[in-house]
Design an enzyme around this catalytic site. Structure first.
Site, PDB file in Angstrom:
ATOM      1  N   CYS A 134      73.556  34.656  21.904  1.00 35.02           N
ATOM      2  CA  CYS A 134      72.230  35.044  22.382  1.00 35.02           C
ATOM      3  C   CYS A 134      71.176  34.692  21.344  1.00 35.02           C
ATOM      4  O   CYS A 134      71.348  34.975  20.162  1.00 35.02           O
ATOM      5  CB  CYS A 134      72.178  36.541  22.673  1.00 35.02           C
ATOM      6  N   GLN A 165      77.559  27.797  38.719  1.00 33.21           N
ATOM      7  CA  GLN A 165      76.509  28.494  37.988  1.00 33.21           C
ATOM      8  C   GLN A 165      76.996  29.855  37.510  1.00 33.21           C
ATOM      9  O   GLN A 165      77.637  30.590  38.264  1.00 33.21           O
ATOM     10  CB  GLN A 165      75.281  28.673  38.876  1.00 33.21           C
ATOM     11  N   GLU A 186      80.619  12.705  42.514  1.00 35.44           N
ATOM     12  CA  GLU A 186      81.005  13.625  41.436  1.00 35.44           C
ATOM     13  C   GLU A 186      82.102  12.967  40.584  1.00 35.44           C
ATOM     14  O   GLU A 186      83.017  12.341  41.126  1.00 35.44           O
ATOM     15  CB  GLU A 186      81.500  14.942  42.034  1.00 35.44           C
ATOM     16  N   CYS A 199      69.119  21.677  33.597  1.00 39.54           N
ATOM     17  CA  CYS A 199      69.434  22.779  32.690  1.00 39.54           C
ATOM     18  C   CYS A 199      68.869  22.530  31.300  1.00 39.54           C
ATOM     19  O   CYS A 199      69.050  23.358  30.397  1.00 39.54           O
ATOM     20  CB  CYS A 199      70.944  22.996  32.609  1.00 39.54           C
ATOM     21  N   TYR A 227      75.981  14.092  41.224  1.00 39.32           N
ATOM     22  CA  TYR A 227      76.605  15.061  40.314  1.00 39.32           C
ATOM     23  C   TYR A 227      76.846  16.344  41.120  1.00 39.32           C
ATOM     24  O   TYR A 227      76.438  17.438  40.746  1.00 39.32           O
ATOM     25  CB  TYR A 227      75.716  15.342  39.093  1.00 39.32           C
ATOM     26  N   CYS A 237      80.796  42.524  25.256  1.00 34.17           N
ATOM     27  CA  CYS A 237      79.679  41.583  25.347  1.00 34.17           C
ATOM     28  C   CYS A 237      78.687  42.131  26.362  1.00 34.17           C
ATOM     29  O   CYS A 237      79.021  42.286  27.543  1.00 34.17           O
ATOM     30  CB  CYS A 237      80.175  40.202  25.765  1.00 34.17           C
ATOM     31  N   CYS A 257      77.165  36.840  16.036  1.00 37.86           N
ATOM     32  CA  CYS A 257      77.440  36.050  17.232  1.00 37.86           C
ATOM     33  C   CYS A 257      76.283  35.088  17.522  1.00 37.86           C
ATOM     34  O   CYS A 257      75.116  35.452  17.423  1.00 37.86           O
ATOM     35  CB  CYS A 257      77.653  36.985  18.425  1.00 37.86           C
ATOM     36  N   ASP A 277      71.609  16.775  40.003  1.00 34.20           N
ATOM     37  CA  ASP A 277      71.825  17.897  39.089  1.00 34.20           C
ATOM     38  C   ASP A 277      72.693  17.378  37.945  1.00 34.20           C
ATOM     39  O   ASP A 277      73.873  17.693  37.837  1.00 34.20           O
ATOM     40  CB  ASP A 277      72.520  19.040  39.845  1.00 34.20           C
TER      41      ASP A 277
END
Length: 442
Positions: free
Chosen positions: A92, A271, A324, A395, A300, A177, A89, A368
């Site tokens: 992660c 989030q 937006e 991010c 945004y 998961c 996977c 953002d």
């Protein structure tokens, strides 16, 4: 004259000493001949056997997996997840690193990006150099927090549930998961087969019992009858237009943050960490210090999270404009903030809508932007508005660093920065940078 195709090096192995971490969930190493390797599943200082997964002769770098650890780091742990590791996977990046080491690695990446792209040291960025864990996420070595409230499962040709492998369309079958939030796990997505379905997105709202699955059928596929372990709303992605349509239940989930309930429709952005919304609102408001009567922008703005928090603080004599690009998110934002006359939400791209508003000065700005950042042109326009302070929520540390450099060219300097580990065991990290006119204090 045709040139001969370059020889693929996939499968070749090199014994290397692993160097520093890099942006993207891997570390840097070099072969004896000087070839650059991006090494996943390794940690700085380790000696490993790295097997090439992507690359050819003459390439600037090769992508590799550490398939054998000859000299392990003291920060290494056995990956808690049985589906984590080379060829498995890709969700992660740091299952094999102790929790504190993960946050140090992310801090090193932020430091490197700020230095290389913005020319800033942590001190100049007004950052203490730490990545803060979310409340409740401190777990013992060898465990991972179950934080992900939205999980997109991939379904193989036989209808079995899995997750995508790293940089691949291949699917790793799974039966659980570890980072999925309890509200996702309780649906029992992994317990059943999904014939004729390509993906299943599971959403478990924070602060309500709303649960939702969004199904993407294979071309020509029919929807199965969905019977899960908990009550759930079902939406489907339409094959022709890509739109999301309600099958049964509500077309939205209700999230709770900043002392409000937020409607988030049609798998819209929210989030994924259950503590993220409140943490980010707190960091932004503490940094901006809004005053009664302020005029503020929320760019945004999604479903209106920061616009609502700003409106509460600027009072009835203040005003907030949100912009937006998602039509559905705009509908949700207007619904969520309908009790606040001082808030206006506009639909469209920031770089197109903001100039049309005729706004020439504001007191505060929150932005953002998507992962690519705001860009030089938008930054120049924002700087021309003369805001007292600007809060940049990012991010991606590379996009943040690029835009901060643009802001510096327009006369804005960092006042404070914080970084949050809102995506444990992945390489992702969230930052909040507060900017103000250079030379201006509180």
């Amino acid at each position: 004259m045709q040139t001969e195709p370059k020889k693929s090096l996939v499968g070749e192995e090199y014994e290397v000493e692993v160097g520093p971490v890099a942006h993207g969930g891997h570390c840097i190493a070099r072969t004896d001949e000087g070839q650059v390797l991006f090494v996943r599943h390794a940690l700085p200082g380790e000696r490993v056997i790295a097997r090439v997964t992507d690359g050819e002769e003459g390439a600037r770098f090769l992508r590799t997996d550490a398939v054998q650890i000859l000299t392990p780091s003291k920060d290494r742990v056995e990956a808690p997840c049985p589906f984590s590791g080379p060829g498995k996977c890709g969700g992660c990046d740091w299952q094999h690193a102790a929790p504190g080491a993960q946050r140090r690695l992310k801090a090193e990446v932020i430091t490197e990006q700020l230095s290389r792209l913005a020319g800033l040291t942590p001190e100049e960025a007004r950052w203490d150099g730490t990545v803060e864990p979310a409340p409740g996420d401190k777990v013992p070595k060898g465990e991972v927090p179950a934080w992900r409230t939205r999980v997109q499962y991939a379904i193989d040709a036989e209808g079995h549930v899995g997750l995508r492998k790293h940089r691949s369309h291949e699917i790793q079958p799974i039966d659980h998961c570890l980072i999925a939030a309890p509200g996702v796990c309780e649906l029992g997505i992994e317990k059943r087969d999904w014939p004729q379905i390509a993906t299943v997105e599971a959403i478990a709202a924070t602060g309500s019992h709303d649960r939702q699955v969004v199904l993407t059928p294979r071309p020509g596929g029919r929807l199965p009858i969905v019977e899960l372990d908990k009550p759930v709303s079902v939406l489907r992605v339409h094959e022709k237009d890509g739109g999301i349509h309600r099958v049964h239940g509500r077309p939205f989930v209700r999230e709770r943050a900043a002392d409000r309930t937020w409607r988030v429709g049609n798998s819209g952005f929210w989030q994924v960490h259950p503590k993220a919304a409140d943490l980010l609102v707190e960091a932004v408001m503490q940094g901006l210090m809004p005053k009664k009567g302020d005029m503020a922008l929320d760019l945004y703005c999604g479903v209106g999270l920061f616009a609502g928090a700003l409106a509460d603080r600027v009072g009835e004599k203040g005003a907030v404009l949100g912009i937006e690009s998602s039509k559905r998110a705009v509908e949700d934002a207007r619904h969520n903030l309908q009790d606040l006359d001082r808030v206006r939400i506009e639909h469209g791209k920031v770089e197109q809508v903001l100039p049309r508003t005729g706004i020439s000065d504001v007191d505060l700005i929150v932005l953002d932007p998507p992962r690519a950042g705001a860009g030089r042109q938008t930054v120049a326009h924002l700087a021309s508005l003369g805001a007292r302070r600007i809060a940049y929520v990012a991010c991606d540390p590379a996009a943040l660093a690029r835009d901060v450099k643009y802001f510096a060219g327009e006369g804005y300097a960092p006042r404070r920065m914080r970084a949050f580990d809102l995506f444990p065991v992945t390489h992702h990290v969230e930052c909040v940078m507060i900017l103000e006119r250079a030379g201006k204090g509180a």
